[in-house]
Motif scaffolding. Structure first.
Motif, PDB file in Angstrom:
ATOM      1  N   GLU A 299      -1.677  12.479  -1.626  1.00 13.09           N
ATOM      2  CA  GLU A 299      -0.701  12.942  -0.910  1.00 13.09           C
ATOM      3  C   GLU A 299      -1.177  13.018   0.684  1.00 13.09           C
ATOM      4  OE1 GLU A 299       1.450  16.237  -3.823  1.00 13.09           O
ATOM      5  OE2 GLU A 299       0.049  16.893  -2.454  1.00 13.09           O
ATOM      6  N   ARG A 300      -2.432  13.208   0.938  1.00  7.76           N
ATOM      7  CA  ARG A 300      -2.813  13.058   2.171  1.00  7.76           C
ATOM      8  C   ARG A 300      -2.824  11.618   2.791  1.00  7.76           C
ATOM      9  NH1 ARG A 300      -6.180  17.542   0.735  1.00  7.76           N
ATOM     10  NH2 ARG A 300      -7.844  16.167   0.199  1.00  7.76           N
ATOM     11  N   GLY A 301      -3.124  10.844   1.969  1.00  6.86           N
ATOM     12  CA  GLY A 301      -3.407   9.323   2.171  1.00  6.86           C
ATOM     13  C   GLY A 301      -1.849   8.770   2.285  1.00  6.86           C
ATOM     14  N   LEU A 302      -0.923   9.339   1.989  1.00  7.57           N
ATOM     15  CA  LEU A 302       0.450   8.824   1.882  1.00  7.57           C
ATOM     16  C   LEU A 302       0.958   8.699   3.578  1.00  7.57           C
ATOM     17  CD1 LEU A 302       3.054   7.874   0.780  1.00  7.57           C
ATOM     18  CD2 LEU A 302       3.958  10.292   0.868  1.00  7.57           C
ATOM     19  N   ARG A 303       0.447   9.644   4.209  1.00 12.12           N
ATOM     20  CA  ARG A 303       0.738   9.491   5.732  1.00 12.12           C
ATOM     21  C   ARG A 303       0.046   8.540   6.441  1.00 12.12           C
ATOM     22  NH1 ARG A 303       2.396  13.156   9.953  1.00 12.12           N
ATOM     23  NH2 ARG A 303       1.670  12.649  11.937  1.00 12.12           N
ATOM     24  N   ILE A 304      -1.338   7.916   5.857  1.00 10.30           N
ATOM     25  CA  ILE A 304      -1.637   7.045   6.593  1.00 10.30           C
ATOM     26  C   ILE A 304      -1.009   5.551   6.252  1.00 10.30           C
ATOM     27  CG2 ILE A 304      -3.793   5.558   6.737  1.00 10.30           C
ATOM     28  CD1 ILE A 304      -4.179   8.364   7.733  1.00 10.30           C
ATOM     29  N   SER A 305      -0.679   5.516   5.012  1.00 13.21           N
ATOM     30  CA  SER A 305       0.066   4.350   4.525  1.00 13.21           C
ATOM     31  C   SER A 305       1.447   4.270   5.436  1.00 13.21           C
ATOM     32  CB  SER A 305       0.317   4.340   3.111  1.00 13.21           C
ATOM     33  OG  SER A 305      -0.704   4.572   2.356  1.00 13.21           O
ATOM     34  N   GLN A 306       2.115   5.251   5.846  1.00 11.44           N
ATOM     35  CA  GLN A 306       3.224   5.448   6.199  1.00 11.44           C
ATOM     36  C   GLN A 306       3.049   4.719   7.832  1.00 11.44           C
ATOM     37  OE1 GLN A 306       4.408   9.425   5.880  1.00 11.44           O
ATOM     38  NE2 GLN A 306       5.857   8.929   4.358  1.00 11.44           N
ATOM     39  N   LEU A 307       2.040   5.292   8.366  1.00 14.27           N
ATOM     40  CA  LEU A 307       1.512   5.102   9.904  1.00 14.27           C
ATOM     41  C   LEU A 307       1.190   3.434  10.009  1.00 14.27           C
ATOM     42  CD1 LEU A 307      -0.485   8.176  10.861  1.00 14.27           C
ATOM     43  CD2 LEU A 307       1.444   7.318  12.033  1.00 14.27           C
ATOM     44  N   GLU A 308       0.541   3.014   8.916  1.00 14.63           N
ATOM     45  CA  GLU A 308       0.107   1.656   8.908  1.00 14.63           C
ATOM     46  C   GLU A 308       1.203   0.652   8.941  1.00 14.63           C
ATOM     47  OE1 GLU A 308      -2.783  -1.286   6.263  1.00 14.63           O
ATOM     48  OE2 GLU A 308      -2.444   0.589   5.824  1.00 14.63           O
TER      49      GLU A 308
ATOM     50  N   ARG B 117       0.872  -1.161   0.042  1.00 13.83           N
ATOM     51  CA  ARG B 117       0.004  -0.082   0.125  1.00 13.83           C
ATOM     52  C   ARG B 117       0.877   1.377   0.064  1.00 13.83           C
ATOM     53  NH1 ARG B 117      -4.479  -1.882   4.457  1.00 13.83           N
ATOM     54  NH2 ARG B 117      -5.804  -3.436   3.087  1.00 13.83           N
ATOM     55  N   LEU B 118       1.952   1.323   0.819  1.00 12.12           N
ATOM     56  CA  LEU B 118       2.951   2.456   0.708  1.00 12.12           C
ATOM     57  C   LEU B 118       3.431   2.557  -0.686  1.00 12.12           C
ATOM     58  CD1 LEU B 118       4.268   4.649   2.269  1.00 12.12           C
ATOM     59  CD2 LEU B 118       5.963   2.881   3.084  1.00 12.12           C
ATOM     60  N   MET B 119       3.859   1.354  -1.096  1.00  5.32           N
ATOM     61  CA  MET B 119       4.538   1.495  -2.693  1.00  5.32           C
ATOM     62  C   MET B 119       3.425   2.021  -3.657  1.00  5.32           C
ATOM     63  SD  MET B 119       6.852  -1.692  -3.423  1.00  5.32           S
ATOM     64  CE  MET B 119       5.522  -2.995  -2.963  1.00  5.32           C
ATOM     65  N   LYS B 120       2.011   1.626  -3.173  1.00  2.00           N
ATOM     66  CA  LYS B 120       1.099   2.009  -4.405  1.00  2.00           C
ATOM     67  C   LYS B 120       0.891   3.718  -4.134  1.00  2.00           C
ATOM     68  CE  LYS B 120      -3.664   1.345  -5.416  1.00  2.00           C
ATOM     69  NZ  LYS B 120      -4.823   0.766  -5.226  1.00  2.00           N
ATOM     70  N   SER B 121       0.700   3.816  -2.989  1.00  3.30           N
ATOM     71  CA  SER B 121       0.736   5.354  -2.610  1.00  3.30           C
ATOM     72  C   SER B 121       1.589   6.129  -3.070  1.00  3.30           C
ATOM     73  CB  SER B 121       0.747   5.583  -0.911  1.00  3.30           C
ATOM     74  OG  SER B 121      -0.521   4.966  -0.145  1.00  3.30           O
ATOM     75  N   GLN B 122       2.955   5.803  -2.904  1.00  3.09           N
ATOM     76  CA  GLN B 122       4.062   6.651  -3.597  1.00  3.09           C
ATOM     77  C   GLN B 122       3.760   6.744  -5.237  1.00  3.09           C
ATOM     78  OE1 GLN B 122       7.169   5.203  -0.315  1.00  3.09           O
ATOM     79  NE2 GLN B 122       7.539   4.659  -2.479  1.00  3.09           N
ATOM     80  N   GLU B 123       3.513   5.571  -5.653  1.00  2.00           N
ATOM     81  CA  GLU B 123       3.478   5.624  -7.226  1.00  2.00           C
ATOM     82  C   GLU B 123       2.157   6.234  -7.692  1.00  2.00           C
ATOM     83  OE1 GLU B 123       4.661   2.003  -9.283  1.00  2.00           O
ATOM     84  OE2 GLU B 123       5.894   1.442  -7.737  1.00  2.00           O
ATOM     85  N   SER B 124       1.152   6.319  -6.757  1.00  2.00           N
ATOM     86  CA  SER B 124      -0.039   6.896  -7.150  1.00  2.00           C
ATOM     87  C   SER B 124       0.230   8.409  -7.410  1.00  2.00           C
ATOM     88  CB  SER B 124      -1.129   6.593  -6.419  1.00  2.00           C
ATOM     89  OG  SER B 124      -1.601   5.217  -6.180  1.00  2.00           O
ATOM     90  N   ILE B 125       0.956   8.800  -6.406  1.00  2.00           N
ATOM     91  CA  ILE B 125       1.328  10.455  -6.462  1.00  2.00           C
ATOM     92  C   ILE B 125       1.964  10.702  -7.701  1.00  2.00           C
ATOM     93  CG2 ILE B 125       2.824  12.185  -5.287  1.00  2.00           C
ATOM     94  CD1 ILE B 125       1.808  10.682  -2.472  1.00  2.00           C
ATOM     95  N   ASP B 126       2.840   9.828  -7.986  1.00  2.00           N
ATOM     96  CA  ASP B 126       3.751  10.203  -9.280  1.00  2.00           C
ATOM     97  C   ASP B 126       2.810  10.105 -10.571  1.00  2.00           C
ATOM     98  OD1 ASP B 126       6.025  10.321  -7.668  1.00  2.00           O
ATOM     99  OD2 ASP B 126       6.593   8.266  -8.001  1.00  2.00           O
ATOM    100  N   LEU B 127       1.889   9.063 -10.553  1.00  2.00           N
ATOM    101  CA  LEU B 127       0.826   8.926 -11.563  1.00  2.00           C
ATOM    102  C   LEU B 127       0.156  10.011 -11.626  1.00  2.00           C
ATOM    103  CD1 LEU B 127      -0.149   7.381 -13.904  1.00  2.00           C
ATOM    104  CD2 LEU B 127      -1.779   6.184 -11.975  1.00  2.00           C
TER     105      LEU B 127
END
Length: 456
Positions: A231-240, A174-184
């Protein structure tokens, strides 16, 4: 920098973050804080050391081993030492009668009784012991039952580790996906900005109507909104991910890997072979085995218990005591009537054995079905990823052609914008498929009972 060095540095980094959080909590919300890149193996290493669920299951192993020692103690001598001092007091009476005369009359008066205390002292000290000789093998069965429970706790730890690995891998994906979602989404927003500029230019030249401009502006606004949400969801992925690792504070971390698909497997694994070594199945077997030994222990409770006893000590009325006392004996205890407790304990153990046999069979069937389902899900997700990749390739080619045609007026805005939307959706669906494939792979690994050691 090797793997161990990076893990140590990360721990030092987290300590620094915790100190910063205590001194200035606002630092944790700094969006510009440097991110610590973590590989998958580094996450596994930290999780094996810090995850509270794994710590808890390891403590259960320690407890079960201690119970084996407790059961073995029944076969060992029971020795105790004693030291005592006693004082006792008795009274003795000395009655004296005296006569007194007065001018009025004579009275016989019994003087108040005089009491005296006689004290006596006794001292004793020594050592005594008891050695169980025969108890109908009850202690033997208790030891074997406890040993089976040790194995069960080890397999339970493997089951916990397997589930933790699945949760950790899912969080990492999910963290990888969040990061790549931001790039995409940044790429999509940039493309919609470029499209808006093209439509605006054609509108100003009188070759496009205002509705097309508004539509392009709406698409750009939607892309920017989705980017902000990601970008806001990235923090949730990091916390998880940090929670799964057992890290109690927030730290800006990032996955040091990219989403990547795999080729579908040509061979199908033998699920029955996997079933034999699955920790859930082995755990159920050991639990049933322990209950069978427990049943035999309950039968042995009807047997006589033979024990040898002995003691040595000294006792006297003065200290140190001078008289030596020695004793030795043989005790035989036969349970004639215990109110029915032994009988009902045995009946309960019989029922427990039958229950755990049924549970073991149900566990085998569930694990086998789960293996079949997770294998199929993984293979299906691999195929789905391959199809989504083809859709992206087709959408990119269509978009390239359509953009050229629109710029020279060969196709209308409505047709071109549909193709642009399809390209954005195709890339999003492909990213979803990649993430789903990795999660499905993790679920398949978990279905096999693999633990965090799988990635070491």
């Amino acid at each position: 920098m090797n793997h161990n060095d990076r893990t140590i540095n990360f721990k030092q980094y987290l300590i620094a973050v915790l100190i910063s959080a205590i001194l200035s909590p606002a630092i944790l919300g700094d969006a510009h804080a440097d991110e610590m890149k973590l590989s998958w193996k580094e996450c596994v290493t930290i999780t094996m050391d810090k995850n509270p669920e794994l710590k808890s299951s390891r403590e259960l192993i320690i407890q079960s081993k201690a119970k084996v020692g407790s059961a073995i103690s029944g076969y060992l001598p029971q020795i105790s030492a004693n030291l005592g001092a006693t004082v006792s007091r008795q009274t003795s009476q000395d009655q004296t009668t005296q006569k007194y005369s007065t001018n009025v009359n004579q009275i016989l008066v019994n003087e108040a009784t005089k009491k005296k205390w006689d004290d006596s002292y006794s001292y004793s000290y020594g050592i005594s012991g008891r050695q169980m000789i025969f108890d109908g093998l009850k202690t033997v069965f208790d030891i074997k039952s406890a040993e089976s429970l040790v194995d069960q706790s080890k397999y339970r730890h493997q089951v916990s580790s397997s589930q933790v690995r699945l949760d950790l891998r899912t969080s990492y994906v999910r963290l990888m996906k969040s990061q790549e979602s931001i790039d995409l989404l940044r790429q999509i927003a940039s493309r919609w900005k470029k499209n808006l500029d093209l439509v605006t230019m054609r509108y100003r030249a009188g070759r496009e109507h205002r509705g097309s401009v508004l539509n392009a502006e709406a698409n750009l606004a939607q892309a920017r909104l989705e980017l902000q949400q990601a970008e806001r969801g990235l923090r949730i992925s990091q916390l998880e991910l940090l929670r799964q690792m057992g890290v109690p504070v927030y730290a800006p971390v990032s996955a040091d890997e990219k989403l990547a698909g795999k080729i579908a497997s040509s061979g199908r694994p033998d699920l029955y072979v996997l079933l034999k070594t699955h920790p859930l199945v082995l755990q159920a077997e050991k639990q049933r085995e322990a209950s069978e030994y427990g049943k035999k222990s309950k039968i042995a409770a009807f047997s006589p218990v033979i024990s040898a006893t002995g003691s040595a000590g000294k006792s006297d009325s003065s200290f140190p005591a001078g008289r030596t006392n020695l004793s030795a004996g043989l005790d035989v205890s036969v349970p004639l009537f215990t109110g029915g407790s032994n009988y009902f304990n045995y009946r309960a153990s019989e029922s427990e054995v039958r229950k755990l046999k049924a549970d073991e069979q149900a566990t085998r069937e569930k694990v086998l079905l789960d293996l079949e389902q997770k294998w199929n899900d993984w293979q299906n997700s691999i195929g789905q990823t391959a199809v989504r990749r083809k859709f992206v390739e087709a959408a990119e080619e269509r978009s390239r052609i359509a953009e050229s045609q629109y710029s020279i007026g060969l196709i209308q805005f409505d047709n071109w914008i549909i193709i642009e939307n399809e390209l954005a959706l195709a890339k999003k669906y492909y990213l979803d498929a990649l993430a789903s494939e990795l999660v499905a792979e993790a679920a398949w690994i978990q279905a096999q009972g693999e633990t965090l050691s799988y990635d070491k």
